[in-house]
Design a protein around this motif. Sequence first.
Motif, PDB file in Angstrom:
ATOM      1  N   MET A 162       0.830  -1.183  -0.033  1.00 62.89           N
ATOM      2  CA  MET A 162      -0.133   0.140  -0.178  1.00 62.89           C
ATOM      3  C   MET A 162       0.752   1.258   0.243  1.00 62.89           C
ATOM      4  O   MET A 162       0.791   2.234  -0.735  1.00 62.89           O
ATOM      5  N   THR A 163       1.806   1.320   0.900  1.00 58.02           N
ATOM      6  CA  THR A 163       2.752   2.507   0.935  1.00 58.02           C
ATOM      7  C   THR A 163       3.494   2.636  -0.439  1.00 58.02           C
ATOM      8  O   THR A 163       3.642   3.753  -1.008  1.00 58.02           O
ATOM      9  N   LEU A 164       3.910   1.394  -1.102  1.00 59.48           N
ATOM     10  CA  LEU A 164       4.580   1.797  -2.462  1.00 59.48           C
ATOM     11  C   LEU A 164       3.772   2.264  -3.173  1.00 59.48           C
ATOM     12  O   LEU A 164       4.093   3.075  -4.067  1.00 59.48           O
ATOM     13  N   ALA A 165       2.524   1.812  -3.229  1.00 54.57           N
ATOM     14  CA  ALA A 165       1.521   2.190  -4.433  1.00 54.57           C
ATOM     15  C   ALA A 165       1.263   3.624  -4.161  1.00 54.57           C
ATOM     16  O   ALA A 165       1.154   4.237  -5.101  1.00 54.57           O
ATOM     17  N   ILE A 166       0.848   4.223  -2.953  1.00 55.48           N
ATOM     18  CA  ILE A 166       0.604   5.350  -2.599  1.00 55.48           C
ATOM     19  C   ILE A 166       1.909   6.298  -3.175  1.00 55.48           C
ATOM     20  O   ILE A 166       1.691   7.538  -3.558  1.00 55.48           O
ATOM     21  N   ALA A 167       3.214   5.945  -2.718  1.00 54.77           N
ATOM     22  CA  ALA A 167       4.269   6.795  -3.090  1.00 54.77           C
ATOM     23  C   ALA A 167       4.469   6.700  -4.754  1.00 54.77           C
ATOM     24  O   ALA A 167       4.779   7.793  -5.225  1.00 54.77           O
ATOM     25  N   ALA A 168       4.127   5.567  -5.416  1.00 52.96           N
ATOM     26  CA  ALA A 168       4.135   5.356  -6.687  1.00 52.96           C
ATOM     27  C   ALA A 168       3.307   6.691  -7.301  1.00 52.96           C
ATOM     28  O   ALA A 168       3.353   7.529  -8.325  1.00 52.96           O
TER      29      ALA A 168
END
Lengths: 407, 61
Positions: free
Chosen positions: B38-44
């Motif tokens: 989730m964190t990676l997706a939001i960062a992306a």
Amino acid sequence: MKNLLRSLRDLFLKPSVRIGLGVLVTGGFIAGVLAWQGFNTAMEATNKEEFCLSCHTMHDNLLPELQKTVHWNNRTGVRARCPDCHVPHDFTDKVARKMQASREVLGQLLGTIDTREKFKEHRIVLAQREWKRFSANGSKECRACHDYKDMDFDKMRPASQVAMRKAAERNQSCVDCHKGVAHQLPEMKGARNPAFDTLVSSAAGQSVDAGKDYFLVVPQELYADEGMTKRIGAIEVATQVKVLETKGDAQRVELALWRKNKGYGRVWYSHFGLNITSAVLDKEVALDASFVKVLDTKEDPMTGLEWQQVTATAWMRKGSVLDSVEPVWSIARASYSSSCSVCHRQPEEAHFDANTWPGLFGGMVSFTSMDDDTARVVLKYLQTHSSDFSTSHGAGSPDSALQTARP
Amino acid sequence: MNNQASGRTAPSGAEPSGRKNEWPRFLLLAFVGLPITMTLAIAAYGFVVWFLQILFFGPPS
């Protein structure tokens, strides 16, 4: 890799055998709640003043500046913290801004602004980036606290009322006028306006024909000889000259200007009766009748002074003229409208006459961050677009312009 | 239906280990794997929006 993919597929597609569906969903639900809460906590933690100030760049440079302003400390006890102004409040823009901060992390690691001097030098870049953001979103972050719809204009000072009502009508971005309210303004005195670099490079590519008229894009020294050893004066930016010949690095130009027949006649102006400085000569040269040819003499009825139409030829460095003065004026125009509107709506160029502008401009220019070269170009721009030259501003005589200027 | 499909492909020895590791795998996925994703997706998402701002939109209006 194949194994990983297969185990992932198994993980997601193969039903569990030992754990009940309810336990799985409940577990997932709890994990989701915790994860989202954790994410929000992290977002909030990176949106705290303490977090911003944990970098010494922020702590040493920007905090002491903010502490001197009303946004830090005031009678109502409401104050702005770094992210209130500098981090967008909506989710998408906020996340994008936080990712953009990777650039700031890189800057911190590379030490781009790790000393006060480097920071001050770089401030203009940072400030312009932030001004651009505020002008694009209409100073949205300011307006979380100060919105037009919640303002009681009647409680403002009369002078503020006028400006604020007009701004509210136009829904103007706060930072258009209120620059430098929380931090110091960028230092630009003595700095070079980068816009001139483009001018100089296009002047270097300008093909020059002998006998044609051109305009200076930067001030130049004038010399008596083609070797450019004997300096006789200087010529101002945007002055019109006729190029006579080019030899090596030097160019012989003819000046056709006006001067007052008083004193040494060192300062030469572009038009009769108007104090638009175009060239300043050395004393001996200005008095030298073999150098200066007087073509005509007229008395200025306004001042009773005698003006002479004069012409002279001199050498200057080549590669600093353009066949049009418009590029110079467009730099001046941009600088005029952005610098002066910081505090007030700038008057129309043709609102004053050419002889009124220098006094007005000289009184105001120290409040702006214009460098000296830019200030000279802007003044000349204002003078040559003043009521003396304007055709659209009705009666353009100096008399009527002066009267409208002083209500 | 899914049950039948897995019933058909599973008996090749993957199932016993799957059964044994079910709890650790579930906990790892729910509390570590997915939150990180989730964190990676939001960062992306943030990066994509930022790059779009640089290239096309300009600063948010």
